[in-house]
Enzyme design. Structure first.
Site, PDB file in Angstrom:
ATOM      1  N   HIS A  99       1.116  -1.304  -0.147  1.00 48.00           N
ATOM      2  CA  HIS A  99       0.023   0.048  -0.010  1.00 48.00           C
ATOM      3  C   HIS A  99       0.864   1.299   0.050  1.00 48.00           C
ATOM      4  O   HIS A  99       2.026   1.180   0.337  1.00 48.00           O
ATOM      5  CB  HIS A  99      -0.931   0.020   1.328  1.00 48.00           C
ATOM      6  CG  HIS A  99      -0.211  -0.278   2.447  1.00 48.00           C
ATOM      7  ND1 HIS A  99       0.189  -1.612   2.925  1.00 48.00           N
ATOM      8  CD2 HIS A  99       0.248   0.609   3.443  1.00 48.00           C
ATOM      9  CE1 HIS A  99       0.754  -1.407   4.215  1.00 48.00           C
ATOM     10  NE2 HIS A  99       0.932  -0.035   4.369  1.00 48.00           N
ATOM     11  N   HIS A 101       0.868   5.116   1.077  1.00 45.09           N
ATOM     12  CA  HIS A 101       0.596   6.137   1.875  1.00 45.09           C
ATOM     13  C   HIS A 101       0.660   7.666   1.213  1.00 45.09           C
ATOM     14  O   HIS A 101       1.676   8.064   0.695  1.00 45.09           O
ATOM     15  CB  HIS A 101       1.376   6.534   3.123  1.00 45.09           C
ATOM     16  CG  HIS A 101       1.457   5.176   4.070  1.00 45.09           C
ATOM     17  ND1 HIS A 101       0.523   5.138   5.249  1.00 45.09           N
ATOM     18  CD2 HIS A 101       2.160   3.975   4.079  1.00 45.09           C
ATOM     19  CE1 HIS A 101       0.860   4.002   5.754  1.00 45.09           C
ATOM     20  NE2 HIS A 101       1.679   3.241   5.204  1.00 45.09           N
TER      21      HIS A 101
HETATM   22  P1  AMP Z   1       2.231   0.140   7.225  1.00 47.67           P
HETATM   23  O1  AMP Z   1       3.062   0.437   8.455  1.00 47.67           O
HETATM   24  O2  AMP Z   1       2.739   0.931   6.237  1.00 47.67           O
HETATM   25  O3  AMP Z   1       1.866  -1.139   6.954  1.00 47.67           O
HETATM   26  O4  AMP Z   1       0.736   0.830   7.568  1.00 47.67           O
HETATM   27  C1  AMP Z   1      -0.319   0.389   7.687  1.00 47.67           C
HETATM   28  C2  AMP Z   1      -1.527   1.282   7.775  1.00 47.67           C
HETATM   29  O5  AMP Z   1      -2.779   0.745   7.579  1.00 47.67           O
HETATM   30  C3  AMP Z   1      -1.512   2.190   9.120  1.00 47.67           C
HETATM   31  O6  AMP Z   1      -1.361   3.556   8.967  1.00 47.67           O
HETATM   32  C4  AMP Z   1      -2.728   1.775   9.861  1.00 47.67           C
HETATM   33  O7  AMP Z   1      -3.355   2.668  10.519  1.00 47.67           O
HETATM   34  C5  AMP Z   1      -3.815   1.278   8.513  1.00 47.67           C
HETATM   35  N1  AMP Z   1      -4.803   0.544   8.784  1.00 47.67           N
HETATM   36  C6  AMP Z   1      -4.908  -0.669   9.511  1.00 47.67           C
HETATM   37  N2  AMP Z   1      -6.224  -1.123   9.268  1.00 47.67           N
HETATM   38  C7  AMP Z   1      -7.017  -0.200   8.754  1.00 47.67           C
HETATM   39  C8  AMP Z   1      -8.188  -0.298   8.320  1.00 47.67           C
HETATM   40  N3  AMP Z   1      -8.980  -1.320   8.837  1.00 47.67           N
HETATM   41  N4  AMP Z   1      -8.651   0.772   7.855  1.00 47.67           N
HETATM   42  C9  AMP Z   1      -7.675   1.907   7.290  1.00 47.67           C
HETATM   43  N5  AMP Z   1      -6.558   1.849   7.716  1.00 47.67           N
HETATM   44  C10 AMP Z   1      -6.013   0.934   8.396  1.00 47.67           C
END
Ligand code: AMP
Ligand code: ZN
Length: 140
Positions: A99, A101
């Protein structure tokens, strides 16, 4: 992947605040935003790393990022955005579904650039630059 939270969002099993969707890509608000408007852009294909995505999906993902960044900025009155991907567990990636950001940024927000992360930055001499240049270009 049944136990992947982002696949469950794609399948509609978990709600999300979706802001964009096409055949290959979904974008929704991060549930724990670093700034108002923090958006995640994900491929619908489950792969952890950018490199593992089929090329056409990767193209669609980064095309969507390019389209969404100005939309996110305008929506929250931001001056800029930081676009980033934690690409692998050692980089801090917590959700193993790749993903991107898109985090809105504001003049004077005090966050700093990606360079402000606490990197153990190496000092490379010319030979070391030559070696790493060759090692990457051989594989690119
Ligand atoms: P990463 O550390 O790059 O894997 O970031 C994962 C991101 O996913 C974090 O910023 C979380 O806040 C976000 N996240 C986790 N679960 C959800 C969810 N159900 N809906 C929206 N964002 C999420
Ligand atoms: Zn997934």
């Amino acid at each position: 992947m049944a136990d992947c939270i982002f696949c469950q969002i794609i399948d509609g099993e978990i709600p999300s605040r979706t802001v964009y969707e096409d055949e290959d890509v979904l974008a929704f608000l991060d549930v724990n935003p670093l700034a108002r408007g923090h958006t995640l852009v994900i491929p619908k294909a489950h792969e952890a790393a950018a490199a593992d995505l089929p090329g056409d999906v990767r193209d669609a993902l980064f095309t969507a990022v390019g389209r969404l960044a100005p939309a996110v900025e305008a929506a929250v009155g931001a001056d800029a955005s930081t676009i980033g991907m934690n690409n692998g567990p050692a980089s801090g990636q917590e959700v193993p579904h790749g993903h991107v950001h898109v985090v809105p940024r504001f003049e004077g927000d005090g966050v700093g650039p990606l360079h402000a992360l606490d990197w153990p930055a190496p000092e490379l001499d010319d030979d070391e630059f030559d070696d790493v240049q060759a090692a990457i270009s051989d594989r690119a």
